[in-house]
Design an enzyme around this catalytic site. Structure first.
Site, short mmCIF file in Angstrom:
data_model
loop_
_atom_site.label_atom_id
_atom_site.label_comp_id
_atom_site.label_asym_id
_atom_site.label_seq_id
_atom_site.Cartn_x
_atom_site.Cartn_y
_atom_site.Cartn_z
N SER A 1 21.60 -57.61 -44.12
CA SER A 1 21.40 -58.61 -43.07
C SER A 1 19.91 -58.74 -42.79
O SER A 1 19.21 -57.73 -42.65
CB SER A 1 22.12 -58.21 -41.79
OG SER A 1 21.59 -58.97 -40.71
N ASN B 1 21.54 -68.10 -38.77
CA ASN B 1 21.89 -67.17 -37.68
C ASN B 1 20.95 -65.98 -37.66
O ASN B 1 20.44 -65.55 -38.69
CB ASN B 1 23.37 -66.73 -37.81
CG ASN B 1 23.53 -65.43 -38.56
OD1 ASN B 1 23.39 -64.34 -38.00
ND2 ASN B 1 23.79 -65.53 -39.88
N ARG B 2 20.72 -65.50 -36.44
CA ARG B 2 20.01 -64.23 -36.25
C ARG B 2 20.74 -63.44 -35.16
O ARG B 2 20.15 -63.00 -34.18
CB ARG B 2 18.53 -64.45 -35.90
CG ARG B 2 18.26 -65.37 -34.73
CD ARG B 2 16.80 -65.32 -34.26
NE ARG B 2 16.52 -66.34 -33.29
CZ ARG B 2 16.15 -67.61 -33.57
NH1 ARG B 2 16.02 -67.98 -34.83
NH2 ARG B 2 15.93 -68.47 -32.59
N ASN C 1 24.61 -61.76 -49.11
CA ASN C 1 24.42 -62.05 -47.69
C ASN C 1 23.62 -63.36 -47.55
O ASN C 1 23.38 -64.05 -48.54
CB ASN C 1 23.68 -60.87 -47.03
CG ASN C 1 24.16 -60.65 -45.61
OD1 ASN C 1 24.26 -61.59 -44.82
ND2 ASN C 1 24.47 -59.40 -45.28
N LYS D 1 26.90 -54.44 -49.94
CA LYS D 1 26.63 -55.89 -49.84
C LYS D 1 25.13 -56.10 -49.92
O LYS D 1 24.36 -55.52 -49.16
CB LYS D 1 27.18 -56.45 -48.52
CG LYS D 1 26.97 -57.97 -48.40
CD LYS D 1 27.79 -58.55 -47.27
CE LYS D 1 27.56 -60.04 -47.10
NZ LYS D 1 28.38 -60.61 -46.03
N PHE E 1 23.99 -58.31 -35.48
CA PHE E 1 25.10 -57.34 -35.35
C PHE E 1 25.54 -57.14 -33.90
O PHE E 1 25.65 -56.00 -33.42
CB PHE E 1 24.74 -55.97 -35.95
CG PHE E 1 24.49 -55.94 -37.42
CD1 PHE E 1 24.90 -56.96 -38.27
CD2 PHE E 1 23.83 -54.84 -37.99
CE1 PHE E 1 24.66 -56.90 -39.63
CE2 PHE E 1 23.60 -54.77 -39.36
CZ PHE E 1 24.00 -55.81 -40.17
N ASN F 1 18.69 -59.67 -40.06
CA ASN F 1 18.49 -59.77 -38.61
C ASN F 1 18.41 -58.43 -37.89
O ASN F 1 18.38 -58.39 -36.67
CB ASN F 1 19.60 -60.62 -38.00
CG ASN F 1 19.61 -62.01 -38.62
OD1 ASN F 1 18.55 -62.61 -38.74
ND2 ASN F 1 20.77 -62.49 -39.04
N THR F 2 18.42 -57.32 -38.64
CA THR F 2 18.14 -56.00 -38.05
C THR F 2 16.85 -55.52 -38.70
O THR F 2 16.80 -55.38 -39.93
CB THR F 2 19.30 -55.02 -38.34
OG1 THR F 2 20.47 -55.48 -37.68
CG2 THR F 2 18.96 -53.61 -37.84
C1 LIG Z 1 27.08 -66.68 -38.06
C2 LIG Z 1 27.11 -65.72 -39.19
C3 LIG Z 1 27.25 -64.35 -38.94
C4 LIG Z 1 27.28 -63.44 -39.99
N1 LIG Z 1 27.42 -62.12 -39.73
C5 LIG Z 1 27.51 -61.24 -40.76
C6 LIG Z 1 27.73 -59.87 -40.52
O1 LIG Z 1 27.91 -59.43 -39.38
N2 LIG Z 1 27.78 -59.04 -41.60
C7 LIG Z 1 27.63 -59.48 -42.89
O2 LIG Z 1 27.70 -58.68 -43.82
N3 LIG Z 1 27.45 -60.79 -43.14
C8 LIG Z 1 27.38 -61.66 -42.11
N4 LIG Z 1 27.20 -62.99 -42.38
C9 LIG Z 1 27.02 -63.42 -43.78
C10 LIG Z 1 28.32 -63.90 -44.41
O3 LIG Z 1 29.27 -62.87 -44.48
C11 LIG Z 1 28.06 -64.44 -45.82
O4 LIG Z 1 27.57 -63.39 -46.64
C12 LIG Z 1 27.05 -65.57 -45.82
O5 LIG Z 1 27.23 -66.41 -44.69
C13 LIG Z 1 27.16 -66.44 -47.08
O6 LIG Z 1 28.44 -67.03 -47.16
P1 LIG Z 1 28.75 -68.56 -46.75
O7 LIG Z 1 27.71 -69.40 -47.44
O8 LIG Z 1 30.15 -68.80 -47.20
O9 LIG Z 1 28.62 -68.63 -45.26
C14 LIG Z 1 27.16 -63.90 -41.32
C15 LIG Z 1 27.06 -65.27 -41.57
C16 LIG Z 1 27.03 -66.18 -40.54
C17 LIG Z 1 26.91 -67.64 -40.84
#
Ligand SMILES: Cc1cc2nc3c(=O)[nH]c(=O)nc-3n(C[C@H](O)[C@H](O)[C@H](O)COP(=O)(O)O)c2cc1C
Length: 367
Positions: free
Chosen positions: A191, A127-128, A253, A224, A131, A193-194
């Site tokens: 993140s 994902n990108r 993350n 985080k 926020f 993506n910013t």
């Molecule tokens: C589509 C998507 C959107 C995400 N958005 C955020 C976010 O807004 N803030 C954040 O701290 N992490 C975000 N994450 C990261 C997740 O909170 C998590 O740290 C990461 O996906 C690893 O966990 P997982 O392997 O269980 O998905 C996002 C992940 C995905 C897949």
């Protein structure tokens, strides 16, 4: 056949449903599923029914963290419910808590679509999103109207348009709005993506941001971090967090690494963070490192590639007091949180642990 989920009729049903959902573009299918989950949990009687079936009730799974009672250690990771639209859904769907956000001080649309991709051969996501959210004030208004049935953490990030030198003020503004309404607050500097966000993990920048947030709120504050940090940088952030008196660290993350991915055509999808099993090894490694360094002083929340009961148990015994998942929920379906909690309860009893807290860090060298 899928990994990490119960192999019964209901699971086969989700397998079929997932194949259908995977025909729809990812972000659209996220919206559809999210709307369905909200619909299914809107009415209190329906919520109670679901909760009776899915919510963790075994006392061995419960723990008190940040002064709040968590009925089970597995929470929904940040990013799924960025604006708190499903505040009532997560407990009913079997999660022990949910981390809402990332929200930023100012609302923003995020990056242009397409910005979310499935990597099915890796059971992963790319994902990108950047926020996309309605802003901290809108979330605060929602939280103020909500009486939570599970603890609710809130994850705050920097508004894209805010220059790095004003980052501390941006985080502070969000903390002021949502801090009083959150069980805990997460400062997200990880993140991918910013633009420039992860540079804020440098200790000199991070000190200013964390100090500003700590001065603004009495909520427990966590940071985080990214899995792509070098080990000495992980150590430096851990030391800073302990020095400043943070409540804990969320690790990790998504990763910018593309190593080991099997899904064809990944390189053509462009930039973004990878989540799911490809991240698991590094997320576990960072957890172990953190526990060895500050596990006696900080609460560690492990996230990244948790898919099976084995994964979850490994993270608990390596030192995580709480867990989170996002991608495991997408691939595992609505019974996933229950499956993990049920499996953990069996592990705890088989291991002779009287409580979850006793098991935390039990396989690690004591810090
Ligand atoms: C589509 C998507 C959107 C995400 N958005 C955020 C976010 O807004 N803030 C954040 O701290 N992490 C975000 N994450 C990261 C997740 O909170 C998590 O740290 C990461 O996906 C690893 O966990 P997982 O392997 O269980 O998905 C996002 C992940 C995905 C897949």
């Amino acid at each position: 056949m899928t990994v990490g989920a119960p192999r019964d009729d209901r699971h086969q049903f989700y397998g079929a449903l997932r194949r259908l959902l995977f025909l729809v573009p990812p972000e659209r299918s996220h919206e559809l599923v999210f709307a369905a989950l909200r619909g299914a949990t809107l009415a209190a009687p329906a919520r109670r029914q679901l909760s009776r079936r899915l919510a963790p009730t075994d006392p061995v799974l419960a723990s008190t963290v940040f002064g709040a009672r968590f009925p089970g250690p597995l929470g929904l990771a940040a990013g799924f419910d960025k604006d708190g639209l499903g505040l009532k859904a997560w407990g009913a769907l079997g999660f022990g808590y949910a981390e809402i956000g990332t929200v930023t001080a100012h609302p923003q649309p995020g990056n242009p679509a397409p910005r979310l991709f499935r990597l099915p051969a890796d059971r992963a996501l790319l994902n990108r999103l950047g926020f996309n959210n309605h802003g901290a004030a809108a979330l605060a208004a929602k939280l103020a109207r909500h009486s939570p049935d599970v603890p609710i953490g809130v994850n705050i990030g920097k508004t894209k348009a805010t220059p790095p030198e004003d980052a501390a003020d941006d985080y502070r503004a969000s903390a002021r709005l949502v801090g009083p309404l959150a069980t805990y607050l997460v400062v997200n500097v990880s993140s991918p993506n910013t633009p420039g966000l992860r540079d804020l993990q440098a200790v000199e920048s991070l000190r200013g941001i964390l100090s500003a947030v700590l001065a603004e709120t009495s909520a427990p504050v966590l940071v985080k971090i990214a899995p792509d940090l070098a080990d000495p940088d992980v150590d430096d952030i851990a030391d800073l967090a302990a020095e400043l008196g943070l409540a804990g660290i969320v690790a990790t993350n998504t990763t910018v690494s593309r190593d080991g991915l099997r899904t064809p055509g990944v390189d053509g999808l462009g930039s973004g963070g990878i989540s799911g099993p490809p991240l698991a090894h590094r997320a576990a490694e960072v957890l172990r490192r953190l526990y060895g360094r500050v596990g006696d002083r900080l609460t560690l929340i492990s996230v990244g590639g948790i898919e099976t009961v084995d994964d979850a148990w490994d993270r608990i015994t390596a030192g995580a007091s709480l867990l989170q998942g996002y991608t495991g929920f997408i691939y595992g379906g609505g019974l996933w949180a229950k499956h993990i909690h049920d499996g953990l309860a069996v592990r705890l009893r088989d291991g002779g642990f009287a409580s979850l807290t006793e098991a935390v860090g039990s396989a690690a060298a004591k810090p």
